[in-house]
Design an enzyme around this catalytic site. Sequence first.
Site, short mmCIF file in Angstrom:
data_model
loop_
_atom_site.label_atom_id
_atom_site.label_comp_id
_atom_site.label_asym_id
_atom_site.label_seq_id
_atom_site.Cartn_x
_atom_site.Cartn_y
_atom_site.Cartn_z
N ASP A 94 9.36 -23.80 17.95
CA ASP A 94 10.05 -23.06 18.94
C ASP A 94 9.23 -22.39 19.96
OD1 ASP A 94 13.52 -22.94 18.94
OD2 ASP A 94 12.53 -22.12 20.62
N ILE A 95 9.79 -21.93 21.09
CA ILE A 95 8.99 -21.20 21.90
C ILE A 95 8.74 -19.91 21.45
CG2 ILE A 95 10.87 -20.38 23.57
CD1 ILE A 95 8.90 -21.22 25.83
N ARG A 96 9.74 -19.18 20.82
CA ARG A 96 9.81 -18.07 20.31
C ARG A 96 10.22 -17.79 18.71
NH1 ARG A 96 13.34 -17.47 23.96
NH2 ARG A 96 12.10 -17.24 26.07
N LYS A 131 20.20 -35.90 31.17
CA LYS A 131 20.65 -36.54 30.11
C LYS A 131 20.79 -38.13 30.35
CE LYS A 131 20.98 -33.31 27.30
NZ LYS A 131 20.06 -33.13 26.15
N ASP A 148 5.59 -24.42 23.12
CA ASP A 148 6.57 -24.57 24.42
C ASP A 148 6.25 -25.98 24.76
OD1 ASP A 148 7.24 -24.88 27.01
OD2 ASP A 148 5.64 -23.36 27.85
N LEU A 181 14.82 -23.28 16.33
CA LEU A 181 15.50 -22.00 16.37
C LEU A 181 16.91 -21.84 17.30
CD1 LEU A 181 12.68 -19.60 15.75
CD2 LEU A 181 13.77 -21.16 14.06
N GLY A 182 17.08 -23.18 17.88
CA GLY A 182 18.31 -23.07 18.84
C GLY A 182 19.59 -23.44 18.07
N TYR A 239 21.97 -31.13 34.62
CA TYR A 239 21.98 -31.35 33.19
C TYR A 239 22.31 -33.00 32.88
CZ TYR A 239 23.53 -30.85 28.16
OH TYR A 239 23.76 -30.81 26.73
N GLY A 284 12.45 -27.00 19.52
CA GLY A 284 13.94 -26.23 19.66
C GLY A 284 14.43 -25.95 18.35
C1 AKB Z 1 27.08 -28.03 27.11
O1 AKB Z 1 28.17 -27.50 27.33
O2 AKB Z 1 26.18 -27.83 28.00
C2 AKB Z 1 26.47 -28.46 25.79
C3 AKB Z 1 27.06 -30.08 26.01
C4 AKB Z 1 28.21 -30.49 25.92
O3 AKB Z 1 26.08 -30.81 26.09
N1 AKB Z 1 27.35 -28.00 24.79
#
Ligand code: AKB
Length: 314
Positions: free
Chosen positions: A34-36, A145, A52, A10-11, A141, A8
């Site tokens: 990166d993937i691209r 995490k 990837d 280039l993120g 998410y 990642g």
């Molecule tokens: C998001 O908003 O998803 C991120 C984070 C706080 O993990 N910036």
Amino acid sequence: MKKILITGALGQIGSELTVKLREMYGQDNVIATDIRKTDTEAANNGPFELLDVMDANKMMELSKKYNVDTIMHMAALLSATAESKPVFAWNLNMGGLMNALETARELNLQFFTPSSIGAFGPNTPKDNTPQDTIQRPTTMYGVNKVAGEMLADYYYHRFGVDTRGVRFPGLISYVTPPGGGTTDYAVEIYYEAIKNGKYTSYIDKGTYMDMMYMPDALDAIVNLMEADPSKLIHRNAFNVTAMSFDPEELAAEIKKHIPGFEIAYDVDPVRQAIADSWPNSIDTSVAAEEWGFKANYDLSSMTVDMLEKLKAKL
Ligand code: AKB
């Protein structure tokens, strides 16, 4: 001499981390993947490979090809995108992480990956959120995490992999815009303030979230990776932050420099619900004790720098 592979790269974080690490350890010692490919400094000024993170074989092959001793796994979907594509988010966020951890285990690499304030949930203490506390997030998410934090701990305890990581707040930078996050408003607002003198926020006034300026985030990564391992009790998921504000406070700070600036609201219920489930401000004392974490920028100094750099860029 360090030799680092970054996924990642280039993120939002990766693009600046790659440049900083090349300055520190030498251009050829940081392999951006990166993937691209994009036409950016991180992609053009040193080794770059398409990768990837779901492709475990290629990750292993590249790590061997460049003989790396460290992997920094930055590729992930952020909170709002993960909420709109939960199955894909699980597959990418967890699959990519497992591939990176397995590469680190097999090749005996040092390992870094970021967690997030998204690892907390609505029944976590909201203010001065402790390092070790209730973690029952209500987003995909957040689920990713928390699982990631536990996996990184597991790989350390079970296999002795030198895993390290932090829980990042919203990160603000003028270089690469974030995409698909809940805290992205705090970056967009600066661009819009300069371009149009106004911003319509999808996060409501009164919503406090932790934030940090990118230079502090990069220092945190480097300092944690270089920290004396005998001092690390936690290793992964250290709370780090620099400031906590709501959209009104951020707008007021921008107004000091662009007096006509105006903020309006058109609240997005999905991202607002995510923000409401996160802490107002987290406690970073454990990171300070174990490896000397300290942020240099506050809202006022970050705003001065952001506006100056963005004006030059735009
Ligand atoms: C998001 O908003 O998803 C991120 C984070 C706080 O993990 N910036």
